[in-house]
Design an enzyme around this catalytic site. Structure first.
Site, PDB file in Angstrom:
ATOM      1  N   LYS A  50       0.864  -1.174   0.000  1.00  0.00           N
ATOM      2  CA  LYS A  50       0.000   0.000   0.000  1.00  0.00           C
ATOM      3  C   LYS A  50       0.905   1.230   0.000  1.00  0.00           C
ATOM      4  O   LYS A  50       1.934   1.236   0.694  1.00  0.00           O
ATOM      5  CB  LYS A  50      -0.895  -0.023   1.248  1.00  0.00           C
ATOM      6  CG  LYS A  50      -1.914   1.121   1.310  1.00  0.00           C
ATOM      7  CD  LYS A  50      -2.836   0.997   2.534  1.00  0.00           C
ATOM      8  CE  LYS A  50      -3.869   2.120   2.598  1.00  0.00           C
ATOM      9  NZ  LYS A  50      -4.787   1.988   3.745  1.00  0.00           N
ATOM     10  N   SER A  66      -9.805   2.381   2.874  1.00  0.00           N
ATOM     11  CA  SER A  66      -8.848   3.084   2.059  1.00  0.00           C
ATOM     12  C   SER A  66      -7.888   2.173   1.282  1.00  0.00           C
ATOM     13  O   SER A  66      -7.299   2.622   0.304  1.00  0.00           O
ATOM     14  CB  SER A  66      -8.020   4.034   2.941  1.00  0.00           C
ATOM     15  OG  SER A  66      -7.215   3.304   3.837  1.00  0.00           O
ATOM     16  N   SER A  98     -10.268   0.012   7.033  1.00  0.00           N
ATOM     17  CA  SER A  98      -9.609   0.170   5.730  1.00  0.00           C
ATOM     18  C   SER A  98      -8.955  -1.077   5.149  1.00  0.00           C
ATOM     19  O   SER A  98      -8.559  -1.083   3.990  1.00  0.00           O
ATOM     20  CB  SER A  98      -8.563   1.290   5.795  1.00  0.00           C
ATOM     21  OG  SER A  98      -9.214   2.537   5.766  1.00  0.00           O
TER      22      SER A  98
END
Lengths: 483, 95, 477
Positions: free
Chosen positions: A75, A150, A174
């Site tokens: 990420k 997210s 997330s």
């Protein structure tokens, strides 16, 4: 190759069936083919192939680890030395991190190959991946819908087989929410289990990194590498890391599962509810006892979260001031202009909203009414979990009230977007670990089942997820066009 | 509870956050909506509850007083917007 | 109207640790800009603070020395504001639960002792430095100092004059150096003072509105700045004005304070507990351990010197003004076996003067305690006179030789052979009949002339006491 599990790939690499370079190249090709998903912000082919090459040498010359040569992706919230680390923001569009996050360092040590950096909501603030400066990520199951956020890029990449596994971070859901919406497995560990050093902070007392994979076994393998004490993180826990694969095949006979009635009331889509019921029934068949429990303060998790998280973020994001790194506005006339314009132009709307909210909640005259009140509620919510987990081994429930919603559907209404995190947020307030596993489909789109455990019971959660994945194959379903 | 546009501007200044004039209204609306959401917290009596700042019930670990970091100025300043003579440059600070 | 001044001081002491409070970067002073600012000090995205145990230790030492309450749990908070020398946009400090709670310090002004309350002392990180010399009209920022541990010591508003404020500041300065928690170097900013000053009509209970004077970095300026501020406030009120609560900067060149415009707007620091750090726990055991290891404090040492060595206040005060000086004295005393008074006089006199002239600290003295002890022993056993000893000392300052070596080499040994002295006295008396006549007719002053002549003849090596005695006897004949 791209449909194999990590164990199978590790085996293939050792038996000479394929090399890490071949494996890596295959994924790089797939990433190129499926750019329309917008899952990656940065793909560093040369670096990935170099790492694959080094992995092949290590595989040939001895002491490889399980992840050696296996292509994963990070990420874009984790700092990667020499590689652009944007956090999904214009603010860091030019930011080449000068150091590695501890998590990245650990994967490097293990010899894993990093394919690239994954798209995400700006500074991890969002539930749809639409707040990213680099544009929305598309859900591979239906490209008109969001992948969640997210960690939307992570979930979409794993679901579309653009990486075997990916890292995610979870502040209010997330990891779990995008995992649910994209039909993969995601684990948010206990707060303190995975080092936060080098993971760009959103809300420090809630943030936690974790693995996002297709199945629970792969999640166990990734967590094994990610977890552990880090002396650079004061909130890292100095507890031994158990062997997460050792107990995967333990029987679930006698397992006590609690279903909080607050999780199954109004607001939960009926098709999702039916899917979850079927999944829970599967656990009954595996020998688990199911009972209803109550967690009376859960309904206040969202308001408490939207005080605590913005408050912490308002301070965490003050360092982005255009002085030492990151975006700086053109020709500032004075210091205040430098700050206001650099930050005003560098941050997107959702980030600004949360900074404003947090600044307000902490400002003189409001601190007690908002921040202290929210912390008291946090205590009560945390007590709810302690009480519940004294009665049952794990708590199960939905991850999201609905399946993936349309791109553009909720972005105009932030409050509605916040409310969709209703089942995930309380877990972060309490700090307990939780997973989302694929539990079937509703209207053709994936549904996630949430499993919440006691502090540091990641091994138990993985065991419970894995056992389900032995009798249900939802995690093996492939979205059309990504076979 | 609702926030006025003036209040939004005040908070934005406190946070050194530039906001376009035409967006102030919408921020005021969104923040007011968030405050309404938060107002629900007052439904619950929390008297006597100990505020919880952190999920970890632990105390701070201490580091030995040892210098472990070397000079990395070149590396760190390679990503800086404006430097000279090893210093970060900013518009004139008036005291 | 008669006015009363109310002063409280906030003193920032840099704790003398090797590394920073939350990072492993060096705290050494004077490095090239930004070479000691690591990722954590720069506030790079993703970095985290880890607390330095020595900073905590030093804070507890201070707390125990001022007989303060030490918090079992203390909490770090973020103080939010934007400034280029503050990389994270917040300073990690302590707000609600400081590590050191209420304590006190006794000061003495014009022979009167007064107890000054210390409200609290808390740990925090120092900021960097903004350099305002011209970089094409821009300001340069050096973050080497960012993250240096500070103990901010906040007094009660117990001081009533600039003199008291200075006495308190000096006392605190002496204490932190005694405790070895701060190097006390004011030029380098290791010990900095902000003063809160207000005035009120004598007899009024409520405090007047206060102004905060920032960063006054010498004892001299503290007194001047406060006195100036008192005058300004009184004049303002007497001419119908009102004191506003504000921060003012002391300009030592113009000898005035002026309002800091850049910090004019009301600050709202939005303190909240730093979620990157957990509560600091200090156990009772730890406190007791620190207490047991506490050095003898200046006050106690001074009293002991008064008592044990029968030293007067002046000598005792000077000798206990630093732990190193006191240690030096006690070592010399022990090694020389001389009288305390002799040692004290030499150290506060000859040695201190030489050190001051050379701008050296006692630790840097070219004359070690062993060598000084050797010299004093020779005075004590009458090998040399005090006067000769001064010559020997001057030589010792320049060379590594011992007193005995210098005395032997230069033949400075005192002549105690009365026959030799007598012969010289006889010669002087014979050579100076006029002076003899004067003396005998009652001009006592002439006696000094004879002593001088004898000493000159003997190159100072005669024992003055012996010379006196013999001269008197001879002249009376």
């Amino acid at each position: 190759m791209h449909n194999k599990t990590m164990t199978q790939l590790a085996h293939g690499l050792r038996s000479g069936e394929f090399s890490s370079v071949e494996l890596t190249q295959a994924f790089l090709d797939r990433i190129k083919q499926h750019q329309e998903l917008n899952a990656y912000i940065t793909v560093n082919e040369d670096l990935a192939l170099q790492e694959a090459c080094a992995a092949d040498i290590r595989l040939a010359n001895g002491n490889p680890e399980l992840l050696t040569g296996i292509p994963i992706a990070q990420k874009d919230i984790f700092c990667t030395e020499g590689v652009k680390t944007t956090c999904g923001s214009r603010m860091l569009d030019n930011f080449i991190a000068p150091y590695n996050a501890t998590v990245v360092e650990k994967f490097n040590q293990a010899g894993a190959v990093m394919l690239g950096k994954l798209n995400m909501d700006e500074f991890a603030m969002g539930s749809s991946n639409e707040t990213s400066h680099y544009g929305a990520v598309k859900n591979p199951w239906d490209t008109n819908t969001v992948p969640g956020g997210s960690s939307g890029g992570s979930a979409a990449a794993v679901a579309a087989r653009l990486a075997i596994g990916a890292t995610g971070t979870d502040t209010g859901g997330s990891i779990r929410q995008p995992a649910a919406l994209c039909g993969i497995t995601g684990l948010k560990p206990t707060y303190g289990r995975v080092s936060r050093y080098g993971m760009i902070a959103y809300a420090s007392s809630l943030d936690q990194g974790g693995p996002m994979t297709r199945g629970a076994e792969d999640a166990a393998i990734m967590l094994q590498t990610m977890a552990g004490f880090d002396e650079k993180d004061s909130t890292s826990v100095d507890l031994p890391v158990p062997d997460y694969r050792a107990g995967l095949n333990n029987s679930l006979a006698g397992l006590k599962i609690g279903l909080p009635k607050e999780f199954f009331g109004e607001g939960l889509n009926s098709d999702v509810a039916v899917t979850l019921e079927t999944a829970v029934n599967e656990y009954r068949k595996l020998g688990a006892e199911i009972r209803e429990i109550s967690m009376p303060n859960l309904n206040l998790a969202i308001p408490a979260y939207y005080v605590v998280a913005p408050a912490e973020c308002s301070a965490n994001l003050s360092r982005f001031d255009g002085v030492r790194y990151g975006y700086r506005c053109e020709n500032p006339v004075d210091l205040t202009d430098l700050y206001t314009r650099s930050r005003g132009e560098g941050f997107g709307k959702e980030v600004k909203r949360r900074i404003l909210m947090g600044t307000y909640a902490l400002s003189a005259g409001y601190y007690d009414a908002y921040y202290i009140k929210a912390q008291k509620i946090r205590r009560l919510i945390s007590e709810d979990f302690k009480n519940a987990l004294a009665q049952v081994d794990v708590i199960m429930g939905p991850v999201t009230p609905t399946t993936a919603f349309g791109i553009g559907e909720k972005i105009g209404n932030p409050i509605e977007m916040y409310l969709s995190d209703i089942y995930t947020i309380a877990i972060n307030l309490a700090g307990v670990p939780a997973m989302s596993i694929p539990a079937g489909f509703a209207q053709g789109k994936p549904v996630g089942l949430q499993i919440i455990g006691n502090y540091f019971a990641e091994d138990r959660l993985l065991n419970i997820a894995h056992q389900y994945q032995q009798v249900a194959d939802w995690h093996l379903h492939i979205p059309k066009g990504f076979e | 509870m609702s926030l006025t546009t003036d209040e939004v501007k005040k908070i934005a200044h406190l946070a050194r956050l530039g906001i376009d004039e035409q967006d102030v209204e919408s921020y005021a609306r969104d923040l007011s909506g968030m405050l309404d959401l938060m107002a629900r917290m007052s439904e619950l009596n929390t008297e006597g509850v100990d505020p919880m700042a952190h999920p970890m019930d632990q105390v701070q670990r201490l580091r030995a007083d040892v210098v472990t970091e070397q000079d990395n100025r070149e590396k760190f300043q390679a990503i800086a917007p404006q430097v000279e003579a090893g210093l970060y440059l900013v518009p004139k600070v008036i005291e | 109207m008669e006015w009363e001044t109310v002063i409280g001081l906030e003193i920032h002491t840099q704790l003398a640790t090797k590394s920073k409070i939350f990072s492993g970067a060096s705290t050494a002073y004077g490095a090239a800009p930004n070479t000691q600012a690591c990722a954590v000090d720069l506030g790079l995205p993703g970095v985290l603070p880890v607390l330095n145990e020595e900073a905590v230790h030093k804070a507890v030492i201070f707390g125990m020395a001022i007989e303060a309450e030490i918090s079992h749990y203390s909490v770090f908070a973020r103080k939010n504001y934007f400034y280029p020398d503050l990389p994270k946009g917040y300073q990690i400090s302590q707000m609600e639960l400081p590590i050191v709670g209420p304590g006190h310090l006794d000061i003495e002004v014009d022979g009167v002792s007064k107890r000054i309350g210390i409200t609290r002392a808390h740990l925090e990180e120092d900021a960097g430095k903004s350099l305002h010399e011209d970089f094409h009209g821009l300001t340069g920022v050096d973050l080497n100092r960012a993250g240096t541990p500070l103990l901010e010591i906040v007094s009660e508003p117990h001081m009533r004059s600039a003199k008291e404020a200075v006495a308190y500041m000096r006392k605190l300065h002496e204490l932190v150096r005694y405790l070895d928690i701060c190097d006390g170097n004011m030029q380098e900013g290791s010990f900095r003072c902000d003063a809160n000053v207000s005035v009120r009509p004598k007899g009024q209970k409520e405090f007047g509105t206060r102004a905060e004077i920032k960063n006054i970095n010498s004892f001299k300026f503290v007194e001047k700045a406060i006195n100036h501020e008192i005058e300004r406030q009184i004049e303002l009120i007497e001419t119908g004005g009102k004191v506003v609560q504000e921060t003012r900067l002391y300009d030592s060149v113009k000898d005035e304070t002026r309002s800091m415009r850049s910090k004019e707007e009301a600050n709202d620091y939005r303190y909240f507990p730093d979620p990157d750090l957990l509560p600091v726990f200090i156990s009772e055991d730890y406190k007791q351990q620190v207490k047991a290891q506490l050095p003898e404090l200046p006050q106690a040492k001074k009293y002991r010197f008064n008592e044990q060595y029968a030293l007067d206040d002046e000598n005792a005060n000077i000798l206990t003004s630093s732990r190193q000086l006191a240690d030096y004295f006690e070592t010399v005393l022990k090694e020389s076996g001389c009288e305390a008074k002799l040692c004290a006089n030499w150290i506060t006199g000859e040695l201190s003067a030489a050190l001051n002239k050379a701008r050296l600290e006692i630790m840097e003295s070219p004359v070690s305690h062993e060598r000084l002890a050797g010299l004093l022993a020779r005075i004590s056993d009458n090998t040399i006179s005090g006067k000769i000893a001064k010559q020997v000392f001057e030589e010792m300052w320049r060379s590594p030789a011992t007193a005995d070596e210098i005395i032997a080499e230069r033949g400075l040994k005192q002549i105690t052979d009365t026959g030799a002295i007598e012969a010289i006295i006889d010669k002087i008396i014979a050579d100076n009949p006029g002076q003899v006549e004067q003396y005998r007719s009652g001009k006592d002053k002439v006696f000094g002339f004879f002593v001088g002549q004898v000493m000159k003849e003997m190159q100072g090596k005669a024992n003055p006491g012996e010379v006196n005695k013999m001269l008197q006897a001879k002249l009376k004949q």
